[in-house]
Design a protein around this motif. Sequence first.
Motif, mmCIF file in Angstrom:
data_model
loop_
_atom_site.group_PDB
_atom_site.id
_atom_site.type_symbol
_atom_site.label_atom_id
_atom_site.label_comp_id
_atom_site.label_asym_id
_atom_site.label_seq_id
_atom_site.Cartn_x
_atom_site.Cartn_y
_atom_site.Cartn_z
ATOM 1 N N ALA A 158 0.859 -1.191 0.000
ATOM 2 C CA ALA A 158 0.000 0.000 0.000
ATOM 3 C C ALA A 158 0.893 1.238 0.000
ATOM 4 N N VAL A 159 0.732 2.062 -1.009
ATOM 5 C CA VAL A 159 1.580 3.256 -1.092
ATOM 6 C C VAL A 159 0.726 4.507 -1.004
ATOM 7 N N GLU A 160 1.337 5.539 -0.479
ATOM 8 C CA GLU A 160 0.610 6.788 -0.290
ATOM 9 C C GLU A 160 1.631 7.926 -0.269
ATOM 10 N N GLY A 161 1.304 9.029 -0.902
ATOM 11 C CA GLY A 161 2.254 10.146 -0.864
ATOM 12 C C GLY A 161 1.872 11.261 -1.813
ATOM 13 N N ILE A 162 2.817 12.210 -1.955
ATOM 14 C CA ILE A 162 2.589 13.388 -2.792
ATOM 15 C C ILE A 162 3.837 13.652 -3.612
ATOM 16 N N VAL A 163 3.642 13.993 -4.893
ATOM 17 C CA VAL A 163 4.746 14.579 -5.652
ATOM 18 C C VAL A 163 4.257 15.907 -6.219
ATOM 19 N N ARG A 164 5.184 16.856 -6.313
ATOM 20 C CA ARG A 164 4.758 18.189 -6.749
ATOM 21 C C ARG A 164 5.857 18.876 -7.554
ATOM 22 N N TRP A 165 5.460 19.419 -8.694
ATOM 23 C CA TRP A 165 6.399 20.175 -9.540
ATOM 24 C C TRP A 165 5.782 21.498 -9.975
ATOM 25 N N GLN A 166 6.653 22.502 -10.014
ATOM 26 C CA GLN A 166 6.281 23.775 -10.646
ATOM 27 C C GLN A 166 7.100 23.874 -11.920
ATOM 28 N N SER A 167 6.407 23.941 -13.044
ATOM 29 C CA SER A 167 7.133 23.926 -14.318
ATOM 30 C C SER A 167 6.719 25.109 -15.198
ATOM 31 N N PRO A 168 7.706 25.728 -15.835
ATOM 32 C CA PRO A 168 7.415 26.945 -16.597
ATOM 33 C C PRO A 168 7.010 26.693 -18.047
ATOM 34 N N SER A 169 6.540 27.755 -18.649
ATOM 35 C CA SER A 169 6.291 27.775 -20.083
ATOM 36 C C SER A 169 7.629 28.010 -20.791
ATOM 37 N N ASN A 170 7.634 27.917 -22.101
ATOM 38 C CA ASN A 170 8.855 28.300 -22.835
ATOM 39 C C ASN A 170 8.455 29.071 -24.078
ATOM 40 N N ILE A 171 9.412 29.857 -24.587
ATOM 41 C CA ILE A 171 9.124 30.590 -25.824
ATOM 42 C C ILE A 171 10.148 30.154 -26.884
ATOM 43 N N ALA A 172 9.618 29.638 -28.001
ATOM 44 C CA ALA A 172 10.511 29.180 -29.067
ATOM 45 C C ALA A 172 11.062 30.391 -29.807
ATOM 46 N N ILE A 173 12.360 30.390 -30.041
ATOM 47 C CA ILE A 173 12.967 31.413 -30.907
ATOM 48 C C ILE A 173 13.004 30.830 -32.327
ATOM 49 N N VAL A 174 13.528 29.611 -32.484
ATOM 50 C CA VAL A 174 13.304 28.889 -33.753
ATOM 51 C C VAL A 174 12.070 28.017 -33.519
ATOM 52 N N LYS A 175 11.101 28.156 -34.408
ATOM 53 C CA LYS A 175 9.776 27.567 -34.165
ATOM 54 C C LYS A 175 9.643 26.138 -34.670
ATOM 55 N N TYR A 176 8.906 25.374 -33.902
ATOM 56 C CA TYR A 176 8.441 24.045 -34.321
ATOM 57 C C TYR A 176 7.083 24.264 -34.984
ATOM 58 N N TRP A 177 6.998 23.939 -36.263
ATOM 59 C CA TRP A 177 5.723 24.108 -36.971
ATOM 60 C C TRP A 177 5.668 23.064 -38.067
ATOM 61 N N GLY A 178 4.896 22.026 -37.840
ATOM 62 C CA GLY A 178 4.872 20.875 -38.748
ATOM 63 C C GLY A 178 5.301 19.651 -37.960
ATOM 64 N N LYS A 179 4.415 18.612 -37.948
ATOM 65 C CA LYS A 179 4.776 17.408 -37.202
ATOM 66 C C LYS A 179 4.276 16.177 -37.931
#
Length: 362
Positions: free
Chosen positions: A15-36
């Motif tokens: 039986a497991v119990e607990g908490i994990v927590r992260w604060q994660s930021p946004s990012n701004i692309a300078i060279v853009k990803y467009w097309g996948k």
Amino acid sequence: MPDYKSQQLLPEGRAVEGIVRWQSPSNIAIVKYWGKHGKQLPRNPSLSFTLQSAVTDTILRYQPKEKKKGISIQFSFEGSPKPAFAQKIEQFFEQNLWAFPFLEQIDIQIDSSNTFPHSAGIASSASSMSALALCLCSLEQELFGTLSDEGAFFQKASYFARLGSGSACRSVYPYAALWGQSPHFPNASDEFAIPVGQALHPVFQGFHDDILIVSKKEKPVSSRVGHQLMEGNPYAASRYQQAGDHTLALFKALENGDVETFGRIAESEALTLHALMMASNPPFVLMQPNSLTLINRIHQFRSDTGLPLYFTLDAGPNLHLLYPGECREEIQSFIRTELTTYCEDGFWIQDQVGPGPKQIRD
Ligand code: PMV
């Protein structure tokens, strides 16, 4: 491809119990990803700054499961249930059970919030999906101790952040990240981002990114559709070539502290991204009249003052203003007095390049 297929399951009766927590930021692309293509694989390399203030805070609580089968998640966003997000997360967990099979063995409650206002015209998928992927990796580490190597931990977080939302894979690293294969960067991959912040000249480590909110409305064409439309775009092949060339040239400028080359590439990438939208079939326009007015005002300011103020755009009408920290006072005073009039409700957000996600341990 890394082998993430896991057979890890909690032994019967543990039986497991607990908490994990992260604060994660946004990012701004300078060279853009467009097309996948395929499963969130990029058609070209992209290079981004990791931001500091625009952050998603995600708390994942787990406890022994009552129900026998399936995934059991409760989700709240800023204190209220959000069925649409909850469904997206459940789907994401289901699709990734091959890597995290233990998710079926616990009851999960996720509480998420953003530091930036909801529906402010700022995409939160990069910060939220990276925070979620980091929580999943921390959960695996807590339950099985299998991700104690820091490099492996963040690579796996980046890989699964990408499956949640392409550009989110770049948010897990401090200062700057590169995503997508390139002959110039042998370690780069289409499947996860790699950290490049350590190569940044000090001028870029303190770079500002102030976001001028031209419109808070949801955009009429989603990024998902925009990426798809690149498949029939007559300029696609030359665009992908250009993005590769820009990635190398930008990386060199970032290393050398060459702010002028940086600015030239940033603006060319932003305008190319929107030109590609206008050249799609069907075509679409995400800039608004005020976006163009602001671009002209920025060019004029630069030629009048000689100050290194540049812009970039995401897939939307809002402008990101990029400049070195040492020019903050003059530029922010220009923004306040001359530019906020072109923003919806005068709204703008101050941000800057930052040290990346943070795990919160109580
Ligand atoms: O990650 P997505 O699918 O929301 O696409 C992001 C696309 C751009 O923001 C326009 C560019 C980028 O590289 O972040």
